[in-house]
Design an enzyme around this catalytic site. Structure first.
Site, PDB file in Angstrom:
ATOM      1  N   ASN A  71       0.815  -1.214   0.000  1.00  0.00           N
ATOM      2  CA  ASN A  71       0.000   0.000   0.000  1.00  0.00           C
ATOM      3  C   ASN A  71       0.841   1.253   0.000  1.00  0.00           C
ATOM      4  OD1 ASN A  71      -0.305   1.889   2.555  1.00  0.00           O
ATOM      5  ND2 ASN A  71       0.235  -0.158   3.302  1.00  0.00           N
ATOM      6  N   CYS A 131       5.899   5.228   8.895  1.00  0.00           N
ATOM      7  CA  CYS A 131       5.209   4.983   7.625  1.00  0.00           C
ATOM      8  C   CYS A 131       6.245   5.070   6.507  1.00  0.00           C
ATOM      9  CB  CYS A 131       4.110   6.014   7.408  1.00  0.00           C
ATOM     10  SG  CYS A 131       3.353   5.859   5.794  1.00  0.00           S
ATOM     11  N   LYS A 164       5.614   3.223  17.310  1.00  0.00           N
ATOM     12  CA  LYS A 164       5.617   2.177  16.286  1.00  0.00           C
ATOM     13  C   LYS A 164       6.856   2.294  15.421  1.00  0.00           C
ATOM     14  CE  LYS A 164       2.600  -0.220  13.047  1.00  0.00           C
ATOM     15  NZ  LYS A 164       1.217  -0.338  12.583  1.00  0.00           N
ATOM     16  N   ILE A 190       6.110  -4.434  13.936  1.00  0.00           N
ATOM     17  CA  ILE A 190       6.731  -3.460  13.062  1.00  0.00           C
ATOM     18  C   ILE A 190       5.688  -2.753  12.176  1.00  0.00           C
ATOM     19  CG2 ILE A 190       8.965  -4.620  12.846  1.00  0.00           C
ATOM     20  CD1 ILE A 190       7.885  -5.991  10.281  1.00  0.00           C
ATOM     21  N   GLY A 216       1.045  -8.048   5.672  1.00  0.00           N
ATOM     22  CA  GLY A 216       0.484  -9.381   5.484  1.00  0.00           C
ATOM     23  C   GLY A 216       1.519 -10.480   5.657  1.00  0.00           C
ATOM     24  N   GLY A 242       2.550  -7.524  12.254  1.00  0.00           N
ATOM     25  CA  GLY A 242       3.045  -7.876  10.929  1.00  0.00           C
ATOM     26  C   GLY A 242       2.690  -9.293  10.534  1.00  0.00           C
ATOM     27  N   GLY A 264      -3.998  -6.541  11.003  1.00  0.00           N
ATOM     28  CA  GLY A 264      -4.473  -5.575  10.008  1.00  0.00           C
ATOM     29  C   GLY A 264      -4.948  -6.248   8.748  1.00  0.00           C
TER      30      GLY A 264
END
Lengths: 315, 290
Positions: A71, A131, A164, A190, A216, A242, A264
């Site tokens: 993403n 990010c 984070k 992470i 993922g 993660g 997530g």
């Protein structure tokens, strides 16, 4: 509230260790209510900054392999002022801990967004210094900056502050220590891993921004490794994140040293996954006669002395 | 019904446009082959795909025609930046497609009233075809009559009428509405719907619709007022992923996602959705009144 899966992080009690990771479904209060009803232990909002931000154009989220996503949303968010009513609504409609993820242009803006989130009802703050496809990435690469930003946010709020971390560096330990020295109450490890996906026919990068953050299944071993490396070096709790898609993955993170975990990308497969994972953990604990999951925390380090350090050679 | 999850369909597949049909001055239909995996991809009426114009953006669009040999189409109104760019595309240019996403319209026994408001007509074309097929070949589902209401602001914005005339058979009807009365009934599709419902006394009506959300909201209220006529309404929202993780298309207060729990919603769900006809989220995730 005490049960075999309950855990505590800096005074906040979680009925189970599954927490929604930032950036997934964390924008509409209704989504968080839905996950809460589905049994999640806590939730983290999308990262919220000082002003409305549209992020990068689509394609900004794609699935590049079974269960692995790339993403470049680019920290799109409504901005703290618009998000205050959403925080209030989430708090009104759920009774599980709410972590508000924050970012900004400088330490003072991080602190300001964090303060406003606290006043709106956040139970904890997560600082996003990691990010991988936004300006904030550079903070998380520097121990000095990580400490400075953490200190500033800690000074501004009275609720726990989590930091984070990015996996996109050679050694994560100094950054984790810097967060702890800056006063962090917990470490989240992470964030996504820098990655790229190209179209086979044309060679063109698929995401509008090109490089994005990999999440993922593909990153789980990286996340587990980071938690494993950090654990012996800090005293504060670690929240593992993660690639968790099944109960066994949660155990791996706990063995590596995590107190709780974030989920997530797996919600692409529906919120039913929460119960599947909880059921698996319950069965495992029962089978092994373990009264609380936390008894397994850091267990992998029992084997530290047994690991081979030097490769063998002929002769 | 939900489609089976297939990760292979979540990455854009670049495919050349093989034909372009100019429907009117602002709507073009783009035809292409969508065969990203070794087996044929099943697409149902009302499902959508994410359409990527490389170099610009990627937006959700309903599939307007589901043809043979993996041929499908999207019909695009020139209304925004990305759709305007799409209108400049030529045969042979490549667009990226992923999906299909979401649930779909399902043909129900009895009388079908199908409403398309403006470009919304594109989303209901394939269910009209499906209803017509069932009517011609009534094995499991028996369709008595199809009433199609095609509405637009003005005559020049009407589309798909010739095609509809070809699909619709004896005792079906095509009602054309324009806001300004330049063709057909002068007024909204919803007024026409009310007129039809007040006049006709048919049992087991199902209303299928796509169009501006305010129109859909009115369609829903009219149907609820007429003994809760079952509806299947196609909603639209901003989205990034299409497969349930970005959260932009979540509906208050249930958290249902337009991309996965929709885009077609029925009465029981629509009664609960407080956002319906009122609130959307923009690309930042901020809510706004429509």
């Amino acid at each position: 509230m005490l049960n075999e899966l309950s855990c505590e992080i800096s005074g906040i009690e979680f009925e189970n260790p599954l927490i929604l990771a930032s950036g997934i479904l964390g924008v509409a209060p209704s989504s968080i209510v839905r996950l809460s009803n589905a049994g999640i232990g806590g939730t983290t909002t999308k990262s919220i900054g000082p002003r409305t931000r549209f992020g990068f154009s689509n394609p900004s989220i794609i699935e590049i392999d079974d269960g692995s996503f790339l993403n470049s949303v680019g920290l799109a968010n409504p901005g703290i002022e618009a998000f205050i009513p959403e925080i209030k609504e989430i708090k009104k409609k759920t009774n599980i801990p709410l972590i508000v993820s924050v970012f900004g242009d400088d330490p003072h803006i991080y602190a300001e967004v964090a303060k406003k989130s606290e006043l709106a009802g956040a139970d904890a703050i997560e600082i996003n210094v990691s990010c991988p496809h936004a300006e904030v990435a550079s903070i998380g690469l520097s121990a000095e900056l990580t400490k400075k930003f953490t200190e500033q946010v800690k000074k501004a709020v009275n609720i726990p502050v989590f930091v984070k971390l990015t996996p996109n560096l050679a050694n994560i330990i100094p950054i984790a220590k810097a967060a702890e020295n800056g006063g962090a109450d917990a470490i989240v490890a992470i964030n996504t891993v820098r990655g790229l996906s190209l179209d086979i026919e044309t060679g063109r990068p698929i995401l509008s921004h090109g490089i994005g953050g990999l999440s993922g299944k593909a990153i789980r071993p990286i996340g587990v490794r980071c938690v494993y490396e950090i654990y012996p070096h800090v005293k504060i709790p670690i929240i593992g994140c993660g690639g968790i898609s099944k109960w066994q993955d949660v155990l791996e993170y706990i063995y590596a040293g995590a107190t709780a975990v974030q989920l997530g990308s797996i919600f692409s497969r529906g919120e039913e996954k929460i119960n599947e994972i909880l059921d698996g953990l319950h069965i495992f604990l029962k089978k092994h006669n373990i009264s609380n999951l936390q008894e397994l925390r850091g267990k992998s380090h029992d084997f530290d002395d047994e690991l081979e350090v030097k490769p063998k050679f002929q002769n | 019904m939900k489609p089976p999850y297939d990760y292979r369909l979540n990455k854009p597949f670049l495919t050349p446009i093989i034909d372009i049909i100019k429907e009117n001055n602002r709507i073009k239909t783009f035809i292409f082959e969508y065969n990203p995996i070794s087996e044929p991809v099943k697409i149902n009426p009302g499902q959508f795909v994410m359409v990527w114009v490389p170099g610009s953006d990627e937006i959700p669009m309903s599939v307007s025609h589901i043809g043979k040999n993996s041929k499908i189409s999207i019909s695009v109104a020139d209304v925004g930046e990305t759709t305007h760019l799409m209108h400049q595309l030529k045969i042979g240019d490549k667009i990226g497609i992923r999906g299909p996403y979401g649930n779909w319209f399902t043909s129900q026994n009895g009388t079908a009233i199908v409403i398309g408001g403006g470009i919304g007509m594109a989303s209901v074309l394939s269910i009209i075809q499906d209803l017509s097929n069932h009517k011609n070949d009534p094995i499991d589902i028996k369709i008595d009559k199809i009433i199609c209401i095609n509405g637009a602001k003005t005559k020049s914005e009407l589309c798909f009428n010739k095609e509809l005339q070809k699909i619709l058979k004896e005792n079906d009807s095509l009602e054309i509405c324009t806001d300004d009365g330049s063709r057909g009934f002068k007024g909204f599709t919803t007024e026409k719907l009310k007129e039809i419902l007040n006049k006709g006394k048919s049992n087991s009506i199902t209303v299928y619709a796509c169009g501006p959300e305010k129109m859909l909201k009115t369609v829903f209220q009219i149907c609820e007022d007429h003994n809760k006529i079952p509806v299947q309404l196609n909603l639209e929202r901003m989205m990034r992923c299409g497969f349930g993780i970005c959260g932009l298309c979540a509906l208050d207060p249930t958290g249902l996602l337009v991309c996965r729990d929709g885009p077609i919603f029925t009465n029981e769900i629509l009664r609960e959705i407080t956002d319906f006809g009122k609130i959307h989220r923009d690309f930042s995730g901020k809510t706004y009144l429509i």
